[in-house]
Structures are given as C-alpha cells and as structure tokens.
Motif scaffolding. Structure first.
Motif, PDB file in Angstrom:
ATOM      1  N   VAL A 190       0.833  -1.197   0.000  1.00  0.00           N
ATOM      2  CA  VAL A 190       0.000   0.000   0.000  1.00  0.00           C
ATOM      3  C   VAL A 190       0.870   1.251   0.000  1.00  0.00           C
ATOM      4  CG1 VAL A 190      -1.970  -1.095   1.123  1.00  0.00           C
ATOM      5  CG2 VAL A 190      -0.210  -0.035   2.527  1.00  0.00           C
TER       6      VAL A 190
ATOM      7  N   ARG B 269       1.196   2.991  -3.181  1.00  0.00           N
ATOM      8  CA  ARG B 269       0.013   3.705  -3.672  1.00  0.00           C
ATOM      9  C   ARG B 269      -0.300   4.942  -2.842  1.00  0.00           C
ATOM     10  NH1 ARG B 269      -4.643  -0.744  -4.650  1.00  0.00           N
ATOM     11  NH2 ARG B 269      -5.371   0.884  -6.063  1.00  0.00           N
ATOM     12  N   ARG B 270       0.110   4.936  -1.593  1.00  0.00           N
ATOM     13  CA  ARG B 270      -0.122   6.063  -0.696  1.00  0.00           C
ATOM     14  C   ARG B 270       1.164   6.346   0.063  1.00  0.00           C
ATOM     15  NH1 ARG B 270      -4.020   5.580  -3.390  1.00  0.00           N
ATOM     16  NH2 ARG B 270      -6.228   5.510  -2.780  1.00  0.00           N
TER      17      ARG B 270
ATOM     18  N   CYS C 247      -0.713  -5.544  -3.252  1.00  0.00           N
ATOM     19  CA  CYS C 247      -0.301  -4.453  -2.368  1.00  0.00           C
ATOM     20  C   CYS C 247      -0.852  -4.734  -0.974  1.00  0.00           C
ATOM     21  CB  CYS C 247      -0.819  -3.121  -2.888  1.00  0.00           C
ATOM     22  SG  CYS C 247      -0.013  -2.550  -4.382  1.00  0.00           S
TER      23      CYS C 247
ATOM     24  N   GLY D  77      -1.540  -4.398   2.984  1.00  0.00           N
ATOM     25  CA  GLY D  77      -1.478  -3.419   4.059  1.00  0.00           C
ATOM     26  C   GLY D  77      -0.650  -4.014   5.188  1.00  0.00           C
TER      27      GLY D  77
ATOM     28  N   THR E 148      -9.219   1.246   9.666  1.00  0.00           N
ATOM     29  CA  THR E 148      -9.469   0.582   8.386  1.00  0.00           C
ATOM     30  C   THR E 148     -10.835  -0.104   8.440  1.00  0.00           C
ATOM     31  OG1 THR E 148      -8.465  -1.532   9.013  1.00  0.00           O
ATOM     32  CG2 THR E 148      -6.998   0.165   8.129  1.00  0.00           C
TER      33      THR E 148
ATOM     34  N   ALA F 123      -5.112  -4.594  -4.173  1.00  0.00           N
ATOM     35  CA  ALA F 123      -4.963  -4.178  -2.773  1.00  0.00           C
ATOM     36  C   ALA F 123      -5.461  -5.293  -1.869  1.00  0.00           C
ATOM     37  CB  ALA F 123      -5.751  -2.907  -2.516  1.00  0.00           C
TER      38      ALA F 123
ATOM     39  N   ASP G  27      -5.556  -5.143   1.724  1.00  0.00           N
ATOM     40  CA  ASP G  27      -5.232  -4.186   2.777  1.00  0.00           C
ATOM     41  C   ASP G  27      -6.365  -3.943   3.769  1.00  0.00           C
ATOM     42  OD1 ASP G  27      -7.014  -2.786   1.223  1.00  0.00           O
ATOM     43  OD2 ASP G  27      -5.699  -1.067   0.844  1.00  0.00           O
TER      44      ASP G  27
ATOM     45  N   THR H  16      -6.747   1.617   1.886  1.00  0.00           N
ATOM     46  CA  THR H  16      -6.525   2.633   0.859  1.00  0.00           C
ATOM     47  C   THR H  16      -7.836   3.191   0.297  1.00  0.00           C
ATOM     48  OG1 THR H  16      -6.228   0.844  -0.767  1.00  0.00           O
ATOM     49  CG2 THR H  16      -4.248   1.824   0.171  1.00  0.00           C
TER      50      THR H  16
END
Length: 275
Positions: free
Chosen positions: A141, A144-145, A182, A184, A217, A249, A251, A255
C-alpha cells in the motif's frame, strides 16, 4: 491442486509473506524454489514441506549474477521450465529525503525494484516455455499512498507497480501475465519490529500497536501472511488466466479511506481489540 505440475520461484521466501506463499503454492501442487539471503530460515521451511516439493537457494537477487543463478536453479528443479515467479524480497529503512542515508536509498531500490527487474529478465526465456506463465510482484500500500518518513520504501514500491504494468504490456504477446499485490499491515517478524516505533510513541505492547495501526481501516485488523498468499496463488493460477496488469490491494480497505472524513465517524474513537 490447481498448480499441479508447475514450478515456482519465490524470492524473500524464508519468513513472513514469502514463507506463506511458498507453503500455499506447494499445497496447491507446485514445486517451489525459495530464495533468500539467509540459509537457516530457508532450510527450515524446505524441511517442513513434503519431500521433493521445495529447494532452497541462498542468493541476493539484487545482484545480477545471483538473480540469474536463482532463476536457473528454479528452472532446473522444474526440469527446464519455470511457470511462476513471485518477487517478494524487500527491505524498508526509514527516513525522509533530507536525512535518508544515500547508501540505504541505493540498497532499497536495488532490492525492491532492481531485484524484481533482474529476476524477470533472467526468467523470461523459461517463462516463454511455460503453457501458463505468471509473475506476481509483492508491492505494498506504500506504493500507492505515502507513508510518513519512508521515502525510499514508498518510491521503490511505487516503481514496482509501474514495472508490473509495463511488463504486462510488453510481454502480453508472449502470454506472460504480470500482476502485483499491495498488502497493508501484515503480522510478520518484520512488521512486529515496526510496531516498536508505535509502542515507543503510544505505549502498550505489540498487540495494541497492531490494533492502533488498523483501527481506522474498514476491517479493523491486520492480515495474516496466509491471507496475502491466497491472493498470490489466485493470481498465479488459471483462475486468473485473463488477469494481467492488475494491482490488487490486500489491505483490509485501508486505501479506500479519505482520512479527513474520520472526524465524521464515531467508529474511530477507540482501538479495535481485534489484531
């Protein structure tokens, strides 16, 4: 046994996500070559798996010669074929741009980005011989962030996402699929060490630190390595035969959130007991 008869190479395979991926691929019928820089964990993993299903190669895939040697060993284990490549090896030193040690920057990009490029390049001739070739890159993640104070890690993982999509475009005509996951927060030995920072800042123990980082989350918990491995196995299998260039993702929904909206919710008021 949807991977029956296939041969896989898993980098960073000794612990955490890499270990879980190797276990999952073997459970679905694949033979696996696990690669890492430390022999002990690799040998323990191989010994825990059914006889003849896995081998261990000690190598640093950020080095060109080691990457080629690892790929050749995996292909030899598969009697000349390599069907699945999972690029999982990674490191994550902390530091902002102005205070990050430049050697750590170079090493992070070498392991997290150049390493996957080298293994892909070495693997391409063998992947082209496979009837169902698949490459799965383990990004984050953080690709992406942005993650505060993790300039090298975030940049390298973002680069890995684009490398995945670039390869999907360039080698789709060869029938080779390239995808990335991806994750988390995942409870691994590496992330448990990361929790020491949270403990220093806020007190508590490892369990409460994991609860704190995941409390806002949607699923309000961290993942197990097996949960990441299941998505990797799917992407490597024929169940994903028309999936390429996908950045998945895994995660818990982290995200999805605009953090500025948390003030409008009363669910973020206290840590979740689930870890």
């Amino acid at each position: 046994m949807r991977l029956d008869g296939r041969t896989a190479l898993v980098t960073g395979g000794g612990t955490g996500i890499g270990e879980a991926v190797a276990q999952r691929l073997v459970s679905e019928g694949a033979r696996v070559c696990v690669v890492g820089r430390t022999a002990g964990p690799l040998d323990q993993l191989v010994a825990s798996l059914p006889d003849g299903t896995a081998i261990a190669i000690t190598a640093d895939v950020s080095e060109r010669g080691d990457a080629a040697r690892a790929v050749a060993a995996a292909a030899s284990f598969g009697n000349g074929a390599l069907d699945i490549l999972v690029n999982n090896a990674g490191i994550g030193p902390a530091g902002m741009i102005e205070d990050l040690d430049l050697d750590e920057w170079d090493q992070t990009l070498a392991v997290n980005l150049t390493g996957p490029m080298l293994t892909i390049r070495a693997a391409l001739p063998f992947l082209r011989r496979s009837s169902a070739p698949s490459v799965v890159n383990v990004s984050s993640v953080a690709g992406r962030r942005a993650f505060p104070g993790m300039a090298a890690y975030c940049a390298s993982k973002a680069g890995l996402i684009m490398l995945t999509q670039q390869a999907a475009v360039d080698y789709g005509s060869d029938g080779i699929r390239f995808n990335a996951v991806c994750p988390g927060w995942v409870r691994t030995p590496m992330s448990e060490r990361d929790m020491d920072v949270v403990i220093d800042l806020h007190g508590g123990d490892t369990d409460t630190a994991f609860a704190r980082v995941s409390r806002d989350t949607p699923l309000a918990r961290v993942a197990s390595p097996a949960e990441i491995a299941s998505v990797v196995a799917f992407l490597a299998s024929d169940d994903a035969s028309f999936v390429t260039g996908e950045i998945a993702a895994v995660d818990g929904g982290s995200t999805l959130l605009d953090v500025s909206t948390l003030a409008f919710s009363d669910t973020a008021a206290s840590p979740s007991p689930s870890v």
